[in-house]
Design a protein around this motif. Structure first.
Motif, short mmCIF file in Angstrom:
data_model
loop_
_atom_site.label_atom_id
_atom_site.label_comp_id
_atom_site.label_asym_id
_atom_site.label_seq_id
_atom_site.Cartn_x
_atom_site.Cartn_y
_atom_site.Cartn_z
N SER A 18 -5.03 1.85 -3.88
CA SER A 18 -4.05 1.86 -2.80
C SER A 18 -2.68 1.30 -3.19
O SER A 18 -1.75 1.38 -2.40
CB SER A 18 -4.60 1.08 -1.59
OG SER A 18 -4.87 -0.26 -1.96
N HIS A 74 -7.88 -1.16 1.92
CA HIS A 74 -6.82 -0.23 2.28
C HIS A 74 -7.12 1.20 1.85
O HIS A 74 -6.29 2.09 2.05
CB HIS A 74 -5.51 -0.69 1.65
CG HIS A 74 -5.15 -2.10 1.97
ND1 HIS A 74 -4.72 -2.48 3.22
CD2 HIS A 74 -5.18 -3.22 1.23
CE1 HIS A 74 -4.49 -3.79 3.23
NE2 HIS A 74 -4.75 -4.25 2.05
N ASP A 128 -11.81 -2.18 -1.80
CA ASP A 128 -10.42 -2.06 -1.36
C ASP A 128 -10.35 -1.82 0.15
O ASP A 128 -10.74 -0.75 0.62
CB ASP A 128 -9.74 -0.91 -2.11
CG ASP A 128 -8.26 -0.79 -1.78
OD1 ASP A 128 -7.75 -1.57 -0.96
OD2 ASP A 128 -7.61 0.12 -2.34
N VAL A 171 0.86 -1.19 0.00
CA VAL A 171 0.00 0.00 0.00
C VAL A 171 0.89 1.24 0.00
O VAL A 171 1.90 1.29 0.71
CB VAL A 171 -0.91 0.00 1.24
CG1 VAL A 171 -1.67 1.33 1.36
CG2 VAL A 171 -1.89 -1.17 1.17
#
Length: 253
Positions: free
Chosen positions: A148, A252, A250, A91
């Motif tokens: 990310s 993240h 997602d 990330v």
């Protein structure tokens, strides 16, 4: 690519997709050499699967790639398949350069330069084989971006285009280029991914990959059904909707 009788070198195969493929190809009657950085894991694989050979290799280290490839060729002169499996995914927040530059450089070194250096170390040998295959590993994220993970997305897009280009250059040789395009698979590539509800179970993924290779020996892109949502978004004309749906899941973001 035939399913048995090959000699297959798979760097980055001490866990996840790489290890699962190594085990399946070994069971199918191929000579398999697993490469990785950690000797303990390599020894565990060799003990659990007699007949699998191992070699230490760091895909971020050019000298290690050259040395390990030379060892494999010397020990296994019948080497005819190389699967460039190693990769890292992280990330990143590109609004803060101090937080992503080091990560981005490491990802490009491992995911892009690693396969390039590996292919460079084995291509002359592979061209001496009557039936040889280079398997590259991109991702569904080569075609639709996950917000990310910018550097990972870009590295896999680079691998896709490298695969396309190499296939053209090697068209008149004995070396075929096959691109494996995984979706999210339940491995430890990212924290929590092994238990993610959206990740494809590893066994199911490898089952489908092996079935595709067996049914389509001349396949150029190995696409399990689950990755086609990403792979063909632009062709279908629903790219924007797919980007939105992917990034809505997602964890993240």
């Amino acid at each position: 690519m035939r399913m048995s009788g090959n000699t297959i070198f798979i760097p980055g195969a001490t866990s996840g997709i790489g290890r699962a493929l190594a085990e399946r190809f070994h069971e199918a009657g191929n000579t398999v050499i697993v490469g990785g950085r950690r000797r303990q894991l390599l020894d565990e694989i060799a003990a659990a699967h007699p007949g699998i050979d191992t070699v230490e290799i760091d895909m971020a280290d050019p000298a290690s790639i050259v040395a390990a490839s030379a060892q494999v060729i010397a020990r296994h002169p019948d080497l005819n398949v190389v699967i460039a499996m190693a990769g890292i995914m992280r990330v990143e927040d590109w609004t803060h350069p101090e937080s992503f530059l080091s990560s981005a450089e490491q990802i490009v070194t491992t995911n892009v330069l690693g396969p390039i250096r590996l292919i460079g170390a084995v291509i002359e040998h592979l061209r001496t084989r009557a039936d040889a295959t280079i398997v590259t590993v991109s991702s569904g994220l080569a075609f639709v971006p996950l917000r990310s993970t910018p550097s990972y997305n870009a590295s896999k897009a680079a691998i896709h285009m490298l695969s396309e280009s190499l296939r053209l250059q090697l068209a008149d040789t004995s070396v075929r280029v096959v691109e494996l395009e995984p979706p999210a698979v339940a491995t430890d590539l990212m924290p929590g991914q092994r238990h993610s509800r959206i990740a494809m179970p590893l066994d199911h993924f490898v089952d489908e990959v092996m079935s595709i290779l067996a049914a389509e020996p001349d396949v150029t892109e190995v696409q399990v059904e689950r990755v086609k949502f990403l792979r063909h978004a632009e062709t279908r004309g629903d790219y924007s909707e797919v980007v939105a749906r992917l990034n809505a899941t997602d964890p993240h973001a």
